[in-house]
Design a protein around this motif. Sequence first.
Motif, PDB file in Angstrom:
ATOM      1  N   GLN A   1       0.721  -1.229  -0.053  1.00 31.55           N
ATOM      2  CA  GLN A   1      -0.006  -0.008   0.112  1.00 31.55           C
ATOM      3  C   GLN A   1       0.850   1.112   0.046  1.00 31.55           C
ATOM      4  O   GLN A   1       1.992   1.309   0.740  1.00 31.55           O
ATOM      5  N   HIS A   2       0.417   2.271  -0.674  1.00 32.82           N
ATOM      6  CA  HIS A   2       1.124   3.468  -0.565  1.00 32.82           C
ATOM      7  C   HIS A   2       0.480   4.640   0.379  1.00 32.82           C
ATOM      8  O   HIS A   2      -0.536   4.532   0.734  1.00 32.82           O
ATOM      9  N   TYR A   3       1.534   4.928   1.194  1.00 36.57           N
ATOM     10  CA  TYR A   3       1.293   5.943   2.402  1.00 36.57           C
ATOM     11  C   TYR A   3       1.833   7.383   1.884  1.00 36.57           C
ATOM     12  O   TYR A   3       2.922   7.400   1.577  1.00 36.57           O
ATOM     13  N   PRO A   4       1.341   8.361   2.608  1.00 37.79           N
ATOM     14  CA  PRO A   4       1.874   9.470   2.147  1.00 37.79           C
ATOM     15  C   PRO A   4       3.276   9.697   2.832  1.00 37.79           C
ATOM     16  O   PRO A   4       3.408   9.333   3.958  1.00 37.79           O
ATOM     17  N   LEU A   5       4.116  10.407   2.087  1.00 35.39           N
ATOM     18  CA  LEU A   5       5.512  10.725   2.617  1.00 35.39           C
ATOM     19  C   LEU A   5       5.490  12.180   3.111  1.00 35.39           C
ATOM     20  O   LEU A   5       4.530  12.872   2.263  1.00 35.39           O
TER      21      LEU A   5
END
Length: 212
Positions: A28-32
């Motif tokens: 899953q992509h999480y905010p950086l």
Amino acid sequence: MSENAELLSLAQRLLLGGVALACADPRQHYPLLPGETLPQATPARRAEFSAGRHAARQALQHLGLPGRAIPAHADRSPLWPLGISGTITHSRSACLAAVRHGAGIGLDLEEAEGLERDLWPSILSESEQLWAYDQPDPGLAAKLIFCAKEAAYKAQYSHSGQLFGFESLKITVTGEAFTASFNENIAPFRKGDAIKGRWGLASGHILTAAAL
């Protein structure tokens, strides 16, 4: 119990007190946050990176610290807040991060699948190979040696800052514990110095934990 919950429970059992843990999904992509960058990476690697940073920030918050950005050193290792040691690891389906005040720690998470035989000579010494062959599941035993070396390497890196190969550490497994001994001087460590660790199995994974 979910995969993440089982792995967190195992990690808590393997690590000493005073360690804060968190998990994330590497698919899953999480905010950086600003300062957290990974240039020229595939979408899958970007997802893994974002999951690691997300879990690390959660772990910092569990330790009572702000969930701040965690940029990378020039060697790509995480730049932890002053006085904090941390470690990030992931498999195809799980990601764990651990942080604590003080000395180094290391985690390594791998699928509980046998290590390919053609990789053994580059990772295991002759004595480690003999030990693995003598175990009920030699491939899994070899994977354990690999994981133990990875965890110990991560634990020591904040002190030595040096890159070295698998041959520089010797692993001795005793029950659910292991010792990683230096085969050469790697300042500030000297030949014969040892890093203690523990290991376990959960949710189709091997997890190793080492601490200075």
